[in-house]
Design a protein around this motif. Structure first.
Motif: not given
Ligand code: GTP
Length: 377
Positions: A224-243
């Motif tokens: 779920i965390l990965e899924n949320l991160l995927n949605i977050f970055i793809s909608n925000s123009g971010i290349e990579k995000a680490f929690l």
């Protein structure tokens, strides 16, 4: 409360790499924090095993207690099981048990049922700078014994101290250890046991990366965390995000694009910088309030048109994003999406907290809200 909005001044290759203060300056209590602390209430154990002087205590001290690698030279040999509960300072709600190298499984006082019973992962440390035949024999005994008691244990083999080896030698050692360990298991009819191998050293970020992967396997909410991160970055123009778990610099999740070690190192260094700067300049003198809290954020502009953007998710977690400079022109959108992301994460852990059961396997509702909100902006 302090908010550090750094701007410029940092360039690739010239950023300061600070050490994490031992007395971590958190302050005002975070409303979400208790929920998240108790979310992983079952507290599985991570066992650190291996021969004497293989580096077990050093790993634990460097990753969870901010000991500098050089200080580990003075660590004394461990004579009894050391149980370290890192849950007070970290999102990582596990107990780490450090075993003495000379532990004898056939000693009647060694209670394997209790020790392996509640264990989530067993990390076996092999000193790659030493002759590893004895270590392999011990690995085999340990794994077969532990698997018999608890077939759900994840077995993680750290081929450790690889800082002393050339690149070719590293690969060759890993291949050889992998082959021999699996052959031993096959000979004993235990080929169903899966061993994961990592090349590690406390002198670089490899130990944090390996520990991240071990911990991620024990977090049921990971998909779920990965899924949320995927949605977050793809909608925000971010290349990579680490929690990140801020204290240990373990990343507990990232989006599904491949992890490149340099990006991870850069993000770890950013956390060090932000904490150091916040602790020095962020606290107010007349109160005990912390220097670093939910309002904290930092922007580092690199000289290659890349931006590092850090936001605090809660007392233990921070997200660090890597993006192109032009994507950051829409900071409002990114911030809005980040709020949705933070809310969704809190909800994920609330579900777990309320029902005291494994979380919903996928969270269409949570994702739906986020996507909808993302779509609106
Ligand atoms: N070069 C190198 N040395 C390391 C590394 N990790 C640990 N060491 C050194 O290895 C030695 C033994 O480390 P310990 O952490 O005490 O080993 P241990 O496995 O806990 O030992 P016991 O308590 O006797 O079982 C120390 O001198 C450390 O500095 C590493 O990644 N690279």
């Amino acid at each position: 409360m302090a908010s550090y909005e750094g701007d410029g001044g940092f360039t690739t290759g010239s950023y300061v790499v600070g050490s994490f203060p031992k007395d971590y300056g958190y302050g005002a209590d975070d409303p979400d924090h208790d929920t998240i602390v108790t979310a992983l209430d079952s507290k599985p154990r991570i066992l650190l095993m291996g021969l004497r002087r293989s580096g077990k205590s050093s790993i634990q001290k460097v990753v969870f207690h901010k000991m500098s690698p050089n200080e580990t030279l003075f660590l004394e040999s461990t004579n009894k099981i050391v149980k370290d509960d890192v849950s007070n300072s970290s999102f990582v709600q596990f107990q780490i048990w450090d075993f003495p190298g000379q532990i004898d499984f056939f000693d009647p006082t060694f209670d394997s049922e209790t020790i392996f019973g509640g264990c989530g992962a067993l990390i076996f440390v092999i000193d790659a700078q030493d002759d590893y035949m004895e270590a392999l024999a011990r690995l085999h005994t340990t794994v077969s014994r532990a698997h018999k008691v608890n077939p759900n244990i994840k077995f993680e083999v750290f081929i450790h101290k690889v800082d002393g080896l050339s690149d070719d030698h590293k690969i060759e050692t890993q291949r050889d250890i992998y082959q021999r360990a699996n052959d031993d298991l096959a000979d004993a009819g235990l080929e169903s046991i899966h061993l994961s191998f990592y090349l590690t050293s406390i002198y670089d970020h490899s130990i944090f990366e390996a520990f991240s992967k071990v911990v991620q396997k024990l977090i049921p909410q990971l998909p779920i965390l990965e899924n949320l991160l995927n949605i977050f970055i793809s909608n925000s123009g971010i290349e990579k995000a680490f929690l990140f778990d801020v204290v240990s610099k373990i990343y507990i999740a990232t989006d599904s694009s491949p992890v490149d070690m340099q990006s991870y190192e850069l993000c770890c260094d950013m956390i060090d910088v932000v904490i150091d700067v916040s602790c020095i300049y962020g606290g107010s003198e007349d109160t005990d309030n912390s220097a670093f809290d939910q309002q904290s954020s930092s922007i580092i502009k690199m000289n290659n048109a890349t931006i590092l953007y850090l936001r605090e998710v809660n007392k233990f977690l921070a997200i660090v994003c890597i993006m192109r400079e032009d994507s950051f022109e829409r900071q409002g959108l990114i911030d809005y999406n980040f709020h949705c992301f933070r809310k969704a994460i809190t909800e994920v852990f609330n579900v777990r907290h309320k029902h005291q059961s494994p979380p919903i396997p996928s969270s269409p509702q949570t994702n739906g809200i986020l996507e909808e909100n993302l779509g609106k902006t």
